[in-house]
Enzyme design. Structure first.
Site, PDB file in Angstrom:
ATOM      1  CG  ASP A  52     -10.083  35.611 -20.147  1.00  0.00           C
ATOM      2  OD1 ASP A  52      -9.768  36.340 -19.183  1.00  0.00           O
ATOM      3  OD2 ASP A  52     -10.813  34.614 -20.019  1.00  0.00           O
ATOM      4  CD  GLU A  88      -9.865  32.004 -14.686  1.00  0.00           C
ATOM      5  OE1 GLU A  88      -9.058  32.002 -15.630  1.00  0.00           O
ATOM      6  OE2 GLU A  88     -10.106  33.017 -14.007  1.00  0.00           O
TER       7      GLU A  88
END
Length: 754
Positions: free
Chosen positions: A303, A515
């Site tokens: 990621d 997020e």
């Protein structure tokens, strides 16, 4: 009979031929990969493992367009193999995507080996970074449909429109298994049940990749975020998890195993850490379990910046270079660096000095090249727009509407306040009632989804959907409250308008987020919204509470004053139309909650809780009272309809089975009401006594059916031995002799395993 035999023979021949063709294609690709790999330098190999964000190559004076020198440097000097993300300012048209990918392809074709660039994007609910694309409900809403075929069809459309954008790789599905409802990526998951998540994950992978991932209408799927990402102890994004391996294996790993079996081509690694080890640094999790034990043959990508973070955040590496060594030796194949070339320079140096063996590099590059060949990128990496006449079409929009309509979940309907009458004057109020941002959420046109009102301006907000159905003169509107700021004047304005309305549709929820920007410290809805709800409730008029939210924000302060509660989740661009059609009875709701909706911040039990999670002091020996301290606002699987469904005649084919036998289950479901409807039939299983404390009940099968009034259907399920098993202390799947209980609706049947 002769024709039937001929049909079977033809089918068998076709099946054998298809299987052989698939095998031959795989062998052919492996040969091409080996040949290409043998020609590559160390630098070219490491370049393939390097992924850079597209905006690094842009001309500062002309955002969204390439600086030719920067693009040449990245592709020719650093040999980068992958690019991700969206050119500025966001949501390019199909033509701009074509121009962007043409520039990238042209530069790649100038390199010595002409290896195409693998472009990836977070197209997680449609081609959500392309202007005019069809946007579906977010994953949590898809889970609420309990309809894998509907989800698969949506993924096929998403793949079609993403490939139309010249993008062959999507960072989806999200297979995270959230254990804390406050987590900011709850809505990107399929909820709290591992079986439901695995079935929906398979549906997305199958829809994205089709029978041939190299088709111009298919994309490669990327499972994420392997593993344990949604189980943070704090509920905050990218914070540590504590998860015993037994638990990982019984729940989390089963979801990934199902998607791997479905053929998922890639996986993105979790940004978090488990039991003190960052997943990006875990050879056990990435190499030993994922690649070897689960036999995953695809690409393992990091990621955002997560190799760098091993040094700067997790503090398990002494330098960026050391972080690269740790991650690559753990089993990472591609680094989403993504804003510089440090990974490339560090890894080349590590290989040349013998600190990372060439065998590890060759394994990674083999996986990357194989995926590029499977995607047919060597043949063509830029879409011909004439091949995609259905992009954003009425047909695709209808499928997104269908998905939204089946996802929206009716949780409460006192005195049948719904459906509404079209002759009534309605007040629409609340901070989420007139914005596309709250229907789409994050990863929509931009990272946080803040520009949905611009890019989806032609779509309907909830208010506009009401006005389109009834006419503006019959719909009163006041915002009533801001999502965060308290404004007594706005509340009073809504109250005054409500006095002239027959009923109130109160739209509450959350801002758009994903997020870390979505982290919260309070699971309750904001105080400004609670004040609005309580003020309106004093009028003693019927109130329909409509929730637009990515996670279950607590509503226990005022839920008892609401006459109806409708959970919309994040239903996408067609969600408001679907909602209003449901509220007026033009569509019968059929969604079911994919998680427990908690009532209190310290009462977050899952539906498949242990018995000891549901007892009160002094009640340990009274089975009938186990439920007393278990009191979610709404339980997993809750979902009302405007008709009634009756379950009867639950049967199992055997009351006793051996360790090699299956259990066949059937139940009759009848529509005993007056309106056609869809019903998700859920089968739960309880292991009544086990050496590892058993769960109260666990979802094992489900099927969604349609029934006309007075129609009855028999639904059949088969349970196998794996369904009876759990992971023991030795990390082995076992089934122990004893009694099991099957529950469907309000019916139960026992059988014994001998």
């Amino acid at each position: 009979m002769k024709n039937k035999k001929l049909l079977i023979f033809t089918f068998l021949i076709f099946g054998v031929t298809w299987s052989q063709d698939s095998k031959n294609k795989s062998v052919n690709i492996d040969a091409k990969v080996s040949e290409l790999l043998s020609k590559m330098t160390i630098e070219e190999k490491v370049g393939q493992m390097t992924q850079i964000t597209v905006t690094i190559f842009e001309d500062r004076a002309k955002p969204g367009y390439f600086d030719a020198a920067k693009l040449k440097q990245g592709i020719q000097d650093y040999h980068i193999g992958s690019i991700l993300n969206v050119p500025n300012p966001g949501a390019p048209t199909l033509k701009r995507w074509q121009e962007t990918q043409t520039a990238i392809s042209t530069e790649a074709n100038k390199t010595r080996l002409k290896i195409p660039i693998l472009y990836g994007i977070d197209a997680i609910h449609g081609a959500s970074y392309t202007a005019g694309a069809t946007l579906f409900p977010q994953q949590i809403g898809l889970a609420a449909t309990f309809n894998p075929s509907l989800v698969k069809r949506g993924a096929e459309i998403s793949a079609y429109e993403t490939r139309a954008s010249s993008i062959p790789w999507v960072f989806s599905p999200d297979l995270d298994f959230p254990r804390n409802p406050a987590w900011s990526r709850m809505w990107e998951s399929f909820g709290e049940d591992a079986y439901l998540s695995s079935q929906m994950g398979v549906a997305l992978v199958s829809g994205y990749q089709g029978n041939n991932v190299g088709s111009k209408y298919s994309v490669a799927a990327c499972m994420k975020h392997y593993i344990g990402y949604g189980s943070t102890t704090t509920g905050k994004d990218r914070t540590p998890s504590i998860i015993p391996e037994r638990i990982l294996r019984q729940y989390d790993l089963t979801i990934y195993q199902a998607a791997i079996n479905a053929g998922a081509k890639s996986v993105m690694v979790s940004s978090g850490e488990i039991n003190g080890t960052p997943v990006h640094a875990s050879k056990q999790l990435i190499t030993d379990i994922l690649k070897k034990e689960l036999n995953f043959q695809g690409v393992v990508v990091t990621d955002w910046k997560d190799i760098i973070y091993l040094y700067t955040r997790h503090k398990v590496a002494e330098s960026n270079r050391d972080a690269v060594r740790i991650a690559i030796m753990a089993g990472i194949d591609m680094s989403m660096v993504p804003e510089d070339f440090t990974f490339y320079t560090d890894l080349v140096d590590l290989v040349k000095k013998g600190e990372v063996p060439m065998s590890r590099i060759d394994d990674a590059v083999t996986r990357i090249l194989r995926m590029k060949f499977e995607l047919n990128l060597f043949e063509n990496s830029v879409a011909n727009l004439k091949d995609y006449p259905k992009f954003g079409s009425a047909e695709h929009i209808q499928e997104a509407y269908n998905a939204a309509a089946e996802s929206i979940t009716l949780l409460k309907n006192e005195a049948s306040v719904l459906p509404l009458s079209k002759t009534e004057k309605i007040l629409v109020t609340g901070p989420t009632s007139n914005s596309m941002k709250y229907l789409n959420g994050g990863w929509s046109y931009t990272w946080q989804g803040e520009n949905s009102d611009t890019y989806a301006a032609e779509k309907s907000t909830i208010l506009e959907a009401f006005q389109n159905k009834l006419g503006k003169e019959n719909v009163l509107y006041a915002q009533g409250a801001d999502l965060e700021k308290e404004d007594e004047a706005e509340i009073q304005k809504a109250v005054e308008l409500a006095k002239t309305a027959s009923k109130i549709v109160l739209c509450l929820g959350e801002k758009n987020y994903t997020e870390t920007p979505g982290d919260i410290s309070n699971l309750y809805l904001s105080s400004s919204q609670i004040k609005l709800a309580l003020a309106l409730a004093k009028l003693n008029k019927p109130i329909v509470l409509v929730l637009n939210e990515g996670r279950p924000r607590l509503i226990s302060d005022f839920e008892n004053k609401m006459n109806a509660v409708v959970q919309c989740y994040l239903p996408g661009n067609e969600g408001a139309r679907a909602l209003v059609d449901i509220l007026y009875g033009d569509v019968n709701p059929s969604g079911r909650l994919p998680y427990n909706y908690p009532k209190y911040p310290n009462s977050l039990e899952k539906y498949n809780r242990k018995y000891t999670e549901s007892i009160s002091e002094g009640e340990q020996n009274d089975d009938a009272k186990y439920e007393k301290s278990y009191s979610p606002q709404f339980e997993f699987g809750t979902g009302l309809s405007y008709t009634t469904f009756t379950y009867s005649n639950l049967k199992i084919n055997k009351s006793e089975i051996t360790t090699s036998e299956e259990v066949n289950v059937s139940v009759e479901v009848s529509n005993s009401g007056f309106k056609a409807g869809k019903e998700a039939v859920l089968l739960y299983l309880t292991d009544n006594v086990a050496s590892i404390t058993p769960e109260f009940k666990v979802l094992k099968r489900f099927e969604k059916i349609s029934l006309e009034p007075n129609e009855t259907k028999t639904v059949k399920f088969t349970l196998n031995q794996k369904d009876l098993q759990f992971v023991n202390q030795d990390l082995k799947w076992i089934a122990e002799p004893g009694t099991f209980t099957i529950q469907i609706g309000n019916l139960k049947k026992d059988f014994s395993l001998k």
